[in-house]
Design a protein around this motif. Sequence first.
Motif, PDB file in Angstrom:
ATOM      1  N   PRO A 289      -3.705  36.243   7.921  1.00 18.28           N
ATOM      2  CA  PRO A 289      -2.748  36.060   7.325  1.00 18.28           C
ATOM      3  C   PRO A 289      -1.287  36.298   7.748  1.00 18.28           C
ATOM      4  N   ILE A 290      -1.429  37.575   8.533  1.00 20.19           N
ATOM      5  CA  ILE A 290      -0.225  38.017   9.240  1.00 20.19           C
ATOM      6  C   ILE A 290       0.154  37.111  10.557  1.00 20.19           C
TER       7      ILE A 290
ATOM      8  N   ALA B 142       6.884  31.394  10.423  1.00 17.46           N
ATOM      9  CA  ALA B 142       8.145  31.911  10.859  1.00 17.46           C
ATOM     10  C   ALA B 142       8.812  31.378  12.113  1.00 17.46           C
TER      11      ALA B 142
ATOM     12  N   PHE C  46      12.551  28.761   1.944  1.00 15.42           N
ATOM     13  CA  PHE C  46      11.497  30.141   2.466  1.00 15.42           C
ATOM     14  C   PHE C  46      10.374  30.144   1.359  1.00 15.42           C
ATOM     15  N   ASN C  47      10.518  29.819   0.096  1.00 12.95           N
ATOM     16  CA  ASN C  47       9.406  29.637  -0.859  1.00 12.95           C
ATOM     17  C   ASN C  47       8.193  29.004  -0.166  1.00 12.95           C
TER      18      ASN C  47
ATOM     19  N   LEU D 159      -7.832  40.356   7.277  1.00  8.02           N
ATOM     20  CA  LEU D 159      -6.742  41.240   7.487  1.00  8.02           C
ATOM     21  C   LEU D 159      -5.621  40.679   8.528  1.00  8.02           C
TER      22      LEU D 159
ATOM     23  N   ALA E 183       6.686  30.802   2.885  1.00  7.16           N
ATOM     24  CA  ALA E 183       5.664  31.942   2.434  1.00  7.16           C
ATOM     25  C   ALA E 183       4.285  31.417   1.915  1.00  7.16           C
ATOM     26  N   HIS E 184       4.354  29.904   1.339  1.00  3.03           N
ATOM     27  CA  HIS E 184       3.157  29.587   0.784  1.00  3.03           C
ATOM     28  C   HIS E 184       2.230  28.846   1.594  1.00  3.03           C
TER      29      HIS E 184
ATOM     30  N   THR F 240       1.466  33.819   9.200  1.00  2.59           N
ATOM     31  CA  THR F 240       2.898  34.071   8.498  1.00  2.59           C
ATOM     32  C   THR F 240       4.001  33.819   9.823  1.00  2.59           C
ATOM     33  N   ASN F 241       3.489  34.704  10.910  1.00  2.44           N
ATOM     34  CA  ASN F 241       4.372  34.944  11.970  1.00  2.44           C
ATOM     35  C   ASN F 241       4.520  33.710  12.686  1.00  2.44           C
TER      36      ASN F 241
ATOM     37  N   SER G 282      -0.004  48.183  14.179  1.00  5.46           N
ATOM     38  CA  SER G 282       0.213  47.190  13.367  1.00  5.46           C
ATOM     39  C   SER G 282      -1.005  46.268  13.074  1.00  5.46           C
ATOM     40  N   TYR G 283      -1.703  46.264  14.294  1.00  7.51           N
ATOM     41  CA  TYR G 283      -2.956  45.386  14.599  1.00  7.51           C
ATOM     42  C   TYR G 283      -4.289  46.097  14.740  1.00  7.51           C
TER      43      TYR G 283
ATOM     44  N   LEU H 188      -0.873  30.580   3.073  1.00  9.39           N
ATOM     45  CA  LEU H 188      -2.045  30.757   2.081  1.00  9.39           C
ATOM     46  C   LEU H 188      -2.773  29.601   1.940  1.00  9.39           C
TER      47      LEU H 188
ATOM     48  N   LEU I  31       3.518  48.114  18.736  1.00 12.95           N
ATOM     49  CA  LEU I  31       3.627  47.075  17.496  1.00 12.95           C
ATOM     50  C   LEU I  31       2.140  46.576  17.445  1.00 12.95           C
TER      51      LEU I  31
END
Lengths: 357, 415
Positions: A290-291, A298, A310-311, A287, A314-315, A294-295, A50-51, A318, A46
């Motif tokens: 943000p990932i 979550a 969830f909206n 790059l 997700a924001h 997000t994690n 992915s990184y 940002l 992973l």
Amino acid sequence: MFYRLSGIKHTRYASSRALWPVTADRRIMQVLVALALLAPFFLSDLYLTSYMLPWLIWTAAALSLTLLMGMAGQLHFGFAAVLAIGAYTSIHLTRAGVPFEFALLGAGLMSAFIGVIFGAAALRVKGLYLVMATLAMQYLVEWVIINVPAISGGAQATLSTPDVTFLFVPLQSDASLYYMALLWTVVVTLLLLNIKRTSFGRALVAVRDKDFAAAVIGVDPVKYKLLAFFAASFLGGVTGAILAFCYYQAVTPEQFGFNVSIQLVAMVLVGGLGSVIGAYLGAGFVLLLPIVLTNVLAFVASYEWMPISFNLIAHIPLMVYGALIIGVLLYEPLGLAKIYDNLRKYFVVWPFRHTQS
Amino acid sequence: MKPFTRWLASVAGAAALGLGGAAQAEKEPIKFALLQDFTAVYTFVTNEYHQGQRDYLRFVNETGGVEGHMIETIVRDTANEPQRGLEAYNRARREGAVLVDFFSTPVSRAAVNRVLDDEVVMITALHGRGDASEGETFPFIFPMMATYWSQSTVLADYIDQHQGGLEGKRIALVHIDSPFGREPMPILKDLAEKKGFDLRAFAYPSPGTEQSATWSDVRRYRPDHVIIWGAGGGQQVSVREAIRNGIRQENILSVVWLAETDARNVGGNHLKGVKRFEAVGTGTDHAVIQDIMEHVIEPGHGQGSASNVGTTYYNIGVATMAVAVEAARLAMQEFGAPLTGEKLRDGFRMIENFDARGMMPPITITADDHQGGGYGRVSAWNGEAWEPLTDWYSAHQDIVWEEIEKDAAGFREGR
């Protein structure tokens, strides 16, 4: 204490002009290179695919752009198009039976050729006007790819990369793809570190600082601007091919859109204009952050301490990401590279506050 | 990193065992990864779609799950960026996801080779590669609703059957200048030859907020019918420009991406009479939606605004999960737990005449045909809602399959 500078006297030109004249810096580099080489053995797939892999490839792209924007001072807002030309050229060449090694070269040359044509605008315009000219490149290249099915690959507009070998090593396993990307990024890094010390690099800096002043001291701005576009586009083209073969494995025009160009510019600016380590830090920031955000979010949300839609989840990354960019630019306008530089300077003289020079 | 994660996993496992001993031993959950774009391009479309998916899965869990197994979702924002989608996908795969839905063409295209290698089911309803309908070449990819090619044939057939035939007509395809916009071209060209109508394509630049130059060209062509092919904000602009250029509403036909929100944004009764392709029924008077209202929305478990329930994209989201859950159920009945990607794939291929209790056309998925028949219908905006004009039907699937076979063969060769 950490760097142990006292008593070190360079008695030969070779040692004082080495890339890392200080032993401690050299040790850090050796450790980093060793970690990078051993990454497939201690990182899970992973983190490797992915990184590390995208980070390395985008770093190579940011480094190519650094050569143009940081060293030669020519703004380029269409660099994703350069990557796209490289990616598509390499795929079509390998599909036509050209060995991958030559396809990489071809990708670089094709990007360099088209890049120079648009770069020629830099001979007449500067600054924001050059931004417009390079934007034109972005949109023209995108338009041509989308509208010529022979390039984009028919109705689906997706081209898969064929299986290839590089110097007799088949590029299929995660590790081989990683090493290919690592090899290219190391090559670009060494190239950039060395360009800074050559007459070519100094000529670029002269053109960046004031092109007519450079002309007065005998540096031909026409030649060096075109050379800068040629070299940066060549590196960008090969990086695009690496991106297609080592990471995406299937290319579509959307992967090289305008937003990618902006991301690349952001990498160079956030990292620190003209800095090599800045390209690494900037690519990681733009790059991967943000990932990671997000994690993290979550993960926090999975405990359900409070009901968030969830909206909103997700924001929030940002907002944090935006705040971080503004924070970095306010706190250190010279970018992440400068933060590293400050840290290093602090530790060079630690536990004292000031150095003699 | 590896030893540390292993340690973490073992600690978590021990804790779970301890808790599990106290609580009732639960059946292993099924994990669906919904890795979609909530922040960049698709905006409200994803929100409504995702809300429908989550509400349906909640309904399934509230009523006993799939053969007693609960469905867990892994949700991440990908911002429509392939590299973020691939990271989220790799992570979800490690967490044991058996199904992934990106709802984004660029991301799902970049993931095609990976899901085929990893044997994870990817559903690509109304996005992604149309040629993935060919199940032999793309065993783990399920478009499961009418592809864009099938949508174009359904629309053309509607003109042929209900609007005075196609022969000798002038049809304008006004599309966004992207691979998605150009997708129906080969099919419509074949149809134009076969049916003897005149076809011309007009492209407007992405993202489609400015189309006036394109539409003055369209006006000069004086088309009998206009098919608009875009998504998001561009669709409203297309409809407005078409009306401004003297094209009557009933002669405007749209790809699936035209919904209540667009009608609201175009304003008033301007959209009245405009037709669109419909993949899934709209509104709340379907048995499935009523069940969701009863078990999820009314107890307050809904994932978003209750006013979205029954909208076009909400219902499409419900339909995708209804098919996926049905496939999981069939797979569990046939092969038993635990569910793997391979079992789920075979479950999808066992789906026969499934219509989510009347909300969608009856689809049958086989090992060869992952599209499910290419059914749809045409509906028109009546000022308040989308009113179906026809029954569910499919058209010219022979032409569609010719194109599918051709592109799938290209994929096999290139790989």
